[in-house]
Design an enzyme around this catalytic site. Sequence first.
Site, PDB file in Angstrom:
ATOM      1  N   GLN A  61       0.807  -1.215   0.000  1.00 16.66           N
ATOM      2  CA  GLN A  61       0.000   0.000   0.000  1.00 16.66           C
ATOM      3  C   GLN A  61       0.844   1.271   0.000  1.00 16.66           C
ATOM      4  O   GLN A  61       0.311   2.376   0.013  1.00 16.66           O
ATOM      5  CB  GLN A  61      -0.924   0.004   1.225  1.00 16.66           C
ATOM      6  CG  GLN A  61      -1.937  -1.129   1.222  1.00 16.66           C
ATOM      7  CD  GLN A  61      -2.746  -1.191   2.506  1.00 16.66           C
ATOM      8  OE1 GLN A  61      -2.589  -0.381   3.417  1.00 16.66           O
ATOM      9  NE2 GLN A  61      -3.633  -2.186   2.591  1.00 16.66           N
ATOM     10  N   HIS A 123      -1.169   0.213   5.644  1.00 15.59           N
ATOM     11  CA  HIS A 123      -1.642   1.239   6.586  1.00 15.59           C
ATOM     12  C   HIS A 123      -0.625   2.364   6.794  1.00 15.59           C
ATOM     13  O   HIS A 123      -0.224   2.670   7.911  1.00 15.59           O
ATOM     14  CB  HIS A 123      -2.012   0.604   7.921  1.00 15.59           C
ATOM     15  CG  HIS A 123      -3.170  -0.347   7.840  1.00 15.59           C
ATOM     16  ND1 HIS A 123      -3.790  -0.851   8.960  1.00 15.59           N
ATOM     17  CD2 HIS A 123      -3.821  -0.893   6.783  1.00 15.59           C
ATOM     18  CE1 HIS A 123      -4.770  -1.667   8.595  1.00 15.59           C
ATOM     19  NE2 HIS A 123      -4.795  -1.705   7.263  1.00 15.59           N
ATOM     20  N   GLU A 209     -15.217   4.976   9.604  1.00 14.07           N
ATOM     21  CA  GLU A 209     -15.718   6.088  10.406  1.00 14.07           C
ATOM     22  C   GLU A 209     -15.519   7.430   9.717  1.00 14.07           C
ATOM     23  O   GLU A 209     -14.578   7.620   8.941  1.00 14.07           O
ATOM     24  CB  GLU A 209     -14.961   6.173  11.738  1.00 14.07           C
ATOM     25  CG  GLU A 209     -15.073   4.975  12.613  1.00 14.07           C
ATOM     26  CD  GLU A 209     -14.332   5.163  13.930  1.00 14.07           C
ATOM     27  OE1 GLU A 209     -14.449   4.264  14.772  1.00 14.07           O
ATOM     28  OE2 GLU A 209     -13.641   6.193  14.113  1.00 14.07           O
ATOM     29  N   TYR A 219      -9.340   8.543  19.284  1.00 21.93           N
ATOM     30  CA  TYR A 219     -10.431   8.021  18.452  1.00 21.93           C
ATOM     31  C   TYR A 219     -10.626   6.513  18.611  1.00 21.93           C
ATOM     32  O   TYR A 219     -11.405   5.919  17.881  1.00 21.93           O
ATOM     33  CB  TYR A 219     -10.218   8.458  17.003  1.00 21.93           C
ATOM     34  CG  TYR A 219     -10.481   9.950  16.897  1.00 21.93           C
ATOM     35  CD1 TYR A 219     -11.742  10.436  16.612  1.00 21.93           C
ATOM     36  CD2 TYR A 219      -9.484  10.862  17.212  1.00 21.93           C
ATOM     37  CE1 TYR A 219     -12.010  11.788  16.603  1.00 21.93           C
ATOM     38  CE2 TYR A 219      -9.737  12.234  17.212  1.00 21.93           C
ATOM     39  CZ  TYR A 219     -11.006  12.683  16.913  1.00 21.93           C
ATOM     40  OH  TYR A 219     -11.274  14.022  16.928  1.00 21.93           O
ATOM     41  N   TYR A 230     -11.229  -9.647  10.859  1.00 23.91           N
ATOM     42  CA  TYR A 230     -11.591 -10.372   9.634  1.00 23.91           C
ATOM     43  C   TYR A 230     -12.020 -11.807   9.900  1.00 23.91           C
ATOM     44  O   TYR A 230     -12.708 -12.415   9.083  1.00 23.91           O
ATOM     45  CB  TYR A 230     -10.432 -10.313   8.636  1.00 23.91           C
ATOM     46  CG  TYR A 230     -10.194  -8.915   8.119  1.00 23.91           C
ATOM     47  CD1 TYR A 230     -11.137  -8.283   7.307  1.00 23.91           C
ATOM     48  CD2 TYR A 230      -9.057  -8.207   8.470  1.00 23.91           C
ATOM     49  CE1 TYR A 230     -10.950  -6.991   6.842  1.00 23.91           C
ATOM     50  CE2 TYR A 230      -8.851  -6.909   8.010  1.00 23.91           C
ATOM     51  CZ  TYR A 230      -9.799  -6.313   7.202  1.00 23.91           C
ATOM     52  OH  TYR A 230      -9.599  -5.020   6.752  1.00 23.91           O
TER      53      TYR A 230
END
Length: 339
Positions: A61, A123, A209, A219, A230
Site C-alpha cells: 500500500q 496502513h 468512520e 479516536y 476479519y
Amino acid sequence: MEESFALVTVTEGIPNPWSFTFLPRGDVLITQRSGKLWRVEAASGRRSEVGGLPEIDAGGQGGLLDIVLHPGYSSNGWIYMSHVVSSSGGSSTAVSRARLDGNRLTDLERVFTADNAGSTTRHFGSRLVFDDEGYLYVSLGDRGESGRAQDLSDHAGTLLRLRDDGSIPGDNPYGAAFSYGHRNVQGMVFDPVSREVWAHEHGARGGDEVNIIKRGANYGWPRISYGRNYDGSRIGIGTAAPGMEQPLVYWDPSIAPSGMAVYTGDAFPSWKGDIFVGALAGQHLRRLVREGTRIVSQEVLLEKRVGRIRDVRQGPEGALCILTDERNGSLYRLEPPES
C-alpha cells in the site's frame, strides 16, 4: 433534490494513481503509487511525466501518495507530497516539498519523516491538509500493528499537525501528534465553514468512520470499533469507552473510503456544503448531506460505473473530480449536463 451531471474523462491509462491536485491555471498533477508523477495539461489533455521526485519506497500500500499545494502557492510555489521511504526499521511515511519548473521538481526538501517505521507494507495513511492558519495535518496509519495507535511515543496511528517547514508547533498536545487512536485515515479535508478538520478512516470488517478531529482526542482504535476482525471476532472492548470519541457516522459493511472533499462550488447548488467520499470496495461516490456537524442523509452516486474511487477533489469552475484506483486508472470530472 438530486443533481444530474455529465461524466467527462480527463485522462486515463495511469496504473493505480493515488491522488491529484490542480495548479492555478487548471493543469493537474497526479501521483502514481508506484513512484511516478504526471502533469496533465488543462487545454490539450496531454500527459507528461514529472522528474525530480523524492526517494520513494513503493510496495504493497506504500509509494507516492498524497499531493497538495501550499495555501500560499501563488507566492512561494511549494508543492507537498507524502511518500514512503526506506529506514533502518523497514519503511515509514515522509513528507517532502518542492517547486515545479516545467515538468521537473526543484528545491526538493524532506520536511518530516515519521518514526512509524515497520516491516509491513500496509496502513501508511496518508493524507495532507492545510488549515486556514497554514498548519499542515498529516495522517499516519497504524502500519497494520493496531496496538501502536494507542502508544503516544509512536507516530503510528496518529494525525500530525506541523508548521509548513515540518517543525512542531509548541501548542500541540503530544509532540507532533494532534490526535491518536486512528487505524488508517485515507480521507481528510479542512471545512472552511466550521474551520475544522474532518477525516474518515478504514475499519476492519466494517466500522469505517467519519470524525471531526479535535486537539488531543483519542479516536479509540483498537480499543473500540464498530467493526470486527476479519475472522469475525470482536475488536477491543466494544463500541464505546470513556475518553474515546464516537464517530459522526460509520459504515458496516465497510465501503473502504478513500479521498474526501467539501463541495463549495456553484455548479451544483444542492450539493453546496456537502461532503463527498470515494469508496474503494463499494466502488461508488458517497455524498454526505449535513446540517452543521450532523450527517442527516447519504446518497450513492456512480455505483459500479467507474471502479474503485481513490480520491475526490473539487476542480475548476465548481466541477467535482474523482480518481480511480485501477490498473487503467482514470481522472473524471462531474459537471452540469449541457442544457
